[in-house]
Write a protein that holds these residues in place. Structure first.
Motif, PDB file in Angstrom:
ATOM      1  N   THR A 129     -95.031 -32.344 -42.537  1.00 13.99           N
ATOM      2  CA  THR A 129     -95.986 -31.987 -41.491  1.00 13.99           C
ATOM      3  C   THR A 129     -96.139 -30.477 -41.398  1.00 13.99           C
ATOM      4  OG1 THR A 129     -96.568 -32.187 -39.134  1.00 13.99           O
ATOM      5  CG2 THR A 129     -94.237 -31.960 -39.665  1.00 13.99           C
ATOM      6  N   GLN A 130     -97.314 -30.061 -41.003  1.00 15.46           N
ATOM      7  CA  GLN A 130     -97.598 -28.649 -40.770  1.00 15.46           C
ATOM      8  C   GLN A 130     -98.057 -28.435 -39.327  1.00 15.46           C
ATOM      9  OE1 GLN A 130     -97.467 -25.933 -43.507  1.00 15.46           O
ATOM     10  NE2 GLN A 130     -95.972 -27.570 -43.745  1.00 15.46           N
ATOM     11  N   THR A 131     -97.722 -29.386 -38.476  1.00 22.56           N
ATOM     12  CA  THR A 131     -98.170 -29.342 -37.087  1.00 22.56           C
ATOM     13  C   THR A 131     -97.007 -29.573 -36.139  1.00 22.56           C
ATOM     14  OG1 THR A 131    -100.347 -30.187 -37.712  1.00 22.56           O
ATOM     15  CG2 THR A 131     -99.725 -30.417 -35.394  1.00 22.56           C
ATOM     16  N   VAL A 132     -96.973 -28.783 -35.068  1.00 20.68           N
ATOM     17  CA  VAL A 132     -95.949 -28.936 -34.033  1.00 20.68           C
ATOM     18  C   VAL A 132     -96.646 -29.208 -32.703  1.00 20.68           C
ATOM     19  CG1 VAL A 132     -93.950 -27.903 -32.893  1.00 20.68           C
ATOM     20  CG2 VAL A 132     -94.509 -27.241 -35.245  1.00 20.68           C
ATOM     21  N   ILE A 133     -96.234 -30.265 -32.031  1.00 21.07           N
ATOM     22  CA  ILE A 133     -96.807 -30.629 -30.737  1.00 21.07           C
ATOM     23  C   ILE A 133     -95.770 -30.352 -29.647  1.00 21.07           C
ATOM     24  CG2 ILE A 133     -97.622 -32.537 -29.297  1.00 21.07           C
ATOM     25  CD1 ILE A 133     -98.694 -33.845 -31.855  1.00 21.07           C
ATOM     26  N   LEU A 134     -96.160 -29.572 -28.641  1.00 23.06           N
ATOM     27  CA  LEU A 134     -95.323 -29.326 -27.473  1.00 23.06           C
ATOM     28  C   LEU A 134     -95.914 -30.110 -26.316  1.00 23.06           C
ATOM     29  CD1 LEU A 134     -94.994 -25.412 -27.643  1.00 23.06           C
ATOM     30  CD2 LEU A 134     -93.702 -27.130 -28.916  1.00 23.06           C
ATOM     31  N   THR A 135     -95.108 -30.954 -25.689  1.00 29.55           N
ATOM     32  CA  THR A 135     -95.648 -31.787 -24.616  1.00 29.55           C
ATOM     33  C   THR A 135     -94.545 -32.188 -23.651  1.00 29.55           C
ATOM     34  OG1 THR A 135     -97.065 -33.697 -24.166  1.00 29.55           O
ATOM     35  CG2 THR A 135     -95.383 -33.972 -25.878  1.00 29.55           C
ATOM     36  N   ARG A 136     -94.883 -33.072 -22.727  1.00 25.93           N
ATOM     37  CA  ARG A 136     -93.918 -33.595 -21.768  1.00 25.93           C
ATOM     38  C   ARG A 136     -94.377 -34.965 -21.297  1.00 25.93           C
ATOM     39  NH1 ARG A 136     -93.920 -30.961 -15.966  1.00 25.93           N
ATOM     40  NH2 ARG A 136     -92.873 -32.939 -15.636  1.00 25.93           N
ATOM     41  N   MET A 137     -93.452 -35.723 -20.721  1.00 20.90           N
ATOM     42  CA  MET A 137     -93.812 -36.995 -20.108  1.00 20.90           C
ATOM     43  C   MET A 137     -94.398 -36.737 -18.735  1.00 20.90           C
ATOM     44  SD  MET A 137     -93.207 -40.259 -21.163  1.00 20.90           S
ATOM     45  CE  MET A 137     -92.478 -41.152 -19.801  1.00 20.90           C
ATOM     46  N   VAL A 165     -86.015 -35.688 -20.506  1.00 20.42           N
ATOM     47  CA  VAL A 165     -84.825 -36.406 -20.979  1.00 20.42           C
ATOM     48  C   VAL A 165     -84.320 -37.416 -19.953  1.00 20.42           C
ATOM     49  CG1 VAL A 165     -83.046 -34.796 -20.149  1.00 20.42           C
ATOM     50  CG2 VAL A 165     -82.689 -36.083 -22.291  1.00 20.42           C
ATOM     51  N   HIS A 166     -84.603 -37.196 -18.675  1.00 19.19           N
ATOM     52  CA  HIS A 166     -84.171 -38.162 -17.649  1.00 19.19           C
ATOM     53  C   HIS A 166     -84.946 -39.471 -17.758  1.00 19.19           C
ATOM     54  CE1 HIS A 166     -87.635 -36.079 -16.036  1.00 19.19           C
ATOM     55  NE2 HIS A 166     -87.788 -37.007 -15.108  1.00 19.19           N
ATOM     56  N   MET A 167     -86.017 -39.477 -18.560  1.00 17.61           N
ATOM     57  CA  MET A 167     -86.809 -40.695 -18.790  1.00 17.61           C
ATOM     58  C   MET A 167     -86.724 -41.098 -20.264  1.00 17.61           C
ATOM     59  SD  MET A 167     -90.212 -39.850 -16.493  1.00 17.61           S
ATOM     60  CE  MET A 167     -90.501 -38.204 -17.156  1.00 17.61           C
ATOM     61  N   GLY A 169     -85.571 -43.485 -21.992  1.00 17.96           N
ATOM     62  CA  GLY A 169     -85.946 -44.856 -22.351  1.00 17.96           C
ATOM     63  C   GLY A 169     -87.448 -45.022 -22.449  1.00 17.96           C
ATOM     64  N   GLU A 170     -88.162 -44.463 -21.494  1.00 15.18           N
ATOM     65  CA  GLU A 170     -89.624 -44.546 -21.477  1.00 15.18           C
ATOM     66  C   GLU A 170     -90.224 -43.700 -22.603  1.00 15.18           C
ATOM     67  OE1 GLU A 170     -93.163 -46.124 -19.959  1.00 15.18           O
ATOM     68  OE2 GLU A 170     -91.067 -46.635 -19.578  1.00 15.18           O
ATOM     69  N   VAL A 171     -89.601 -42.542 -22.874  1.00  8.33           N
ATOM     70  CA  VAL A 171     -90.048 -41.682 -23.974  1.00  8.33           C
ATOM     71  C   VAL A 171     -89.989 -42.458 -25.288  1.00  8.33           C
ATOM     72  CG1 VAL A 171     -89.456 -39.665 -25.379  1.00  8.33           C
ATOM     73  CG2 VAL A 171     -89.427 -39.488 -22.884  1.00  8.33           C
ATOM     74  N   VAL A 172     -88.857 -43.100 -25.549  1.00  6.09           N
ATOM     75  CA  VAL A 172     -88.671 -43.863 -26.787  1.00  6.09           C
ATOM     76  C   VAL A 172     -89.695 -44.991 -26.886  1.00  6.09           C
ATOM     77  CG1 VAL A 172     -87.116 -45.461 -27.989  1.00  6.09           C
ATOM     78  CG2 VAL A 172     -86.230 -43.311 -27.053  1.00  6.09           C
ATOM     79  N   LYS A 173     -89.899 -45.685 -25.795  1.00  2.00           N
ATOM     80  CA  LYS A 173     -90.851 -46.803 -25.777  1.00  2.00           C
ATOM     81  C   LYS A 173     -92.256 -46.341 -26.172  1.00  2.00           C
ATOM     82  CE  LYS A 173     -92.787 -50.228 -22.553  1.00  2.00           C
ATOM     83  NZ  LYS A 173     -92.788 -50.688 -21.132  1.00  2.00           N
ATOM     84  N   LYS A 174     -92.670 -45.198 -25.659  1.00  2.00           N
ATOM     85  CA  LYS A 174     -94.006 -44.690 -25.949  1.00  2.00           C
ATOM     86  C   LYS A 174     -94.104 -44.161 -27.385  1.00  2.00           C
ATOM     87  CE  LYS A 174     -95.167 -43.567 -21.154  1.00  2.00           C
ATOM     88  NZ  LYS A 174     -96.395 -44.384 -21.078  1.00  2.00           N
ATOM     89  N   LEU A 175     -93.046 -43.518 -27.877  1.00  2.00           N
ATOM     90  CA  LEU A 175     -93.058 -42.992 -29.247  1.00  2.00           C
ATOM     91  C   LEU A 175     -93.106 -44.132 -30.268  1.00  2.00           C
ATOM     92  CD1 LEU A 175     -90.429 -40.114 -28.945  1.00  2.00           C
ATOM     93  CD2 LEU A 175     -92.902 -39.858 -29.206  1.00  2.00           C
ATOM     94  N   LEU A 176     -92.461 -45.240 -29.950  1.00  2.00           N
ATOM     95  CA  LEU A 176     -92.401 -46.374 -30.886  1.00  2.00           C
ATOM     96  C   LEU A 176     -93.755 -47.055 -31.095  1.00  2.00           C
ATOM     97  CD1 LEU A 176     -88.975 -48.021 -29.986  1.00  2.00           C
ATOM     98  CD2 LEU A 176     -89.627 -47.028 -32.189  1.00  2.00           C
ATOM     99  N   ILE A 215     -76.511 -36.851 -20.538  1.00  2.00           N
ATOM    100  CA  ILE A 215     -77.532 -35.804 -20.517  1.00  2.00           C
ATOM    101  C   ILE A 215     -78.698 -36.287 -19.656  1.00  2.00           C
ATOM    102  CG2 ILE A 215     -79.164 -34.481 -21.895  1.00  2.00           C
ATOM    103  CD1 ILE A 215     -77.210 -34.675 -24.233  1.00  2.00           C
ATOM    104  N   LYS A 216     -78.950 -35.567 -18.576  1.00  2.00           N
ATOM    105  CA  LYS A 216     -79.990 -35.986 -17.638  1.00  2.00           C
ATOM    106  C   LYS A 216     -81.040 -34.918 -17.348  1.00  2.00           C
ATOM    107  CE  LYS A 216     -76.751 -39.137 -15.358  1.00  2.00           C
ATOM    108  NZ  LYS A 216     -75.945 -39.390 -14.144  1.00  2.00           N
ATOM    109  N   LYS A 217     -80.775 -33.670 -17.774  1.00  2.00           N
ATOM    110  CA  LYS A 217     -81.749 -32.600 -17.525  1.00  2.00           C
ATOM    111  C   LYS A 217     -81.493 -31.430 -18.467  1.00  2.00           C
ATOM    112  CE  LYS A 217     -79.068 -30.406 -13.809  1.00  2.00           C
ATOM    113  NZ  LYS A 217     -79.110 -29.882 -12.440  1.00  2.00           N
ATOM    114  N   THR A 218     -82.349 -30.414 -18.384  1.00  2.00           N
ATOM    115  CA  THR A 218     -82.297 -29.184 -19.200  1.00  2.00           C
ATOM    116  C   THR A 218     -82.053 -29.479 -20.678  1.00  2.00           C
ATOM    117  OG1 THR A 218     -79.947 -28.836 -18.630  1.00  2.00           O
ATOM    118  CG2 THR A 218     -81.603 -27.667 -17.305  1.00  2.00           C
TER     119      THR A 218
END
Length: 250
Positions: A129-137, A165-167, A169-176, A215-218
């Motif tokens: 890849t030659q692209t980097v995406i910065l985002t958040r839930m 990172v506190h979410m 589980g939801e992050v993984v679900k959406k990435l999948l 790990i729950k934050k930062t």
């Protein structure tokens, strides 16, 4: 004069030389105490006034700056990482412009590059890849629907996910929805700090590992095949590739 300073991801030595020089001579320091390593402002002069913006409102921050401006004092507004990414500086800058208060932004090292450095990885690998995406839930701060993780995951680019990172589980679900379950993923808490934590895994097992590491934050979530071991060599140092500074060798 007000200086918005990117203090870096945590290591006190990762603030820029320019940023440190401003902190050293500032009369007033307003720093984001919930995220900025306090050691970064230890170089201040003894008489400097220090404010922790973690407990302040926007109006209170501006009030301190206005008072300093009237007294012709130098203000260091110290943000974590690089202030242009989730730094909430635009709303401060707009008010300063309205009030005709001079300012300058001094960039810093963002936590996403601090996280990559902590695990020795490169976001832009030839053939991967030659692209980097910065985002958040989406959380208490909404995210436009067209920028949902599911939508961005379609690109299968290198992705850096902030404030989520506190979410996990939801992050993984959406990435999948688009990344394969074996896609490598890394979670780096407090990258470059002395007590940083690194958790490596795949989309299949990272939730369990992150919860076990408490790990729950930062933390930064990095995902993509740039974390793997398959890629093409760069043309930059390829002996068969000519460019402005080098002729190809046979």
């Amino acid at each position: 004069m007000v200086y918005f300073i990117g203090a870096g991801p945590g290591d006190p030595d990762l603030i820029t030389v320019k940023g440190r020089k401003i902190v050293e001579k500032a009369d007033v320091i307003i720093y984001a105490g919930s995220l900025v390593n306090k050691e970064i402002i230890n170089c201040r002069k003894e008489e400097a006034q220090v404010y922790n913006s973690a407990s302040m409102t926007l109006e209170e921050v501006i009030e301190v700056i206005e008072k300093a401006e009237l007294e012709k004092q130098l203000v260091a507004r110290v943000h974590t990482g690089d202030p242009s990414i989730y730094g909430a500086i635009r709303e401060q800058i707009d008010i300063l412009e309205e009030k005709k208060i001079s300012y300058e932004v001094i960039p810093g090292v963002s936590s996403f590059v601090g996280a990559a450095a902590a695990i020795g990885k490169e976001f832009t690998l030839p053939g991967i890849t030659q692209t980097v995406i910065l985002t958040r839930m989406e959380g208490r701060t909404p995210v436009p629907e067209k920028e949902s993780l599911e939508s961005l995951a379609k690109h299968k680019a290198s992705m850096c996910i902030f404030l989520s990172v506190h979410m996990i589980g939801e992050v993984v679900k959406k990435l999948l929805t688009h990344y394969e379950s074996h896609t490598p993923i890394a979670v780096i808490q407090k990258a470059t700090w002395e007590d940083q934590k690194i958790v490596l895994g795949t989309l299949e097992d990272i939730e369990k590992k992150v919860k076990k590491a408490d790990i729950k934050k930062t933390a930064q979530i990095l995902v993509g095949h740039f974390l793997g071991n398959e890629y093409e060599y760069s043309k930059l140092y390829d002996k068969t590739f000519s460019h402005e500074y080098r002729n190809a060798k046979k």
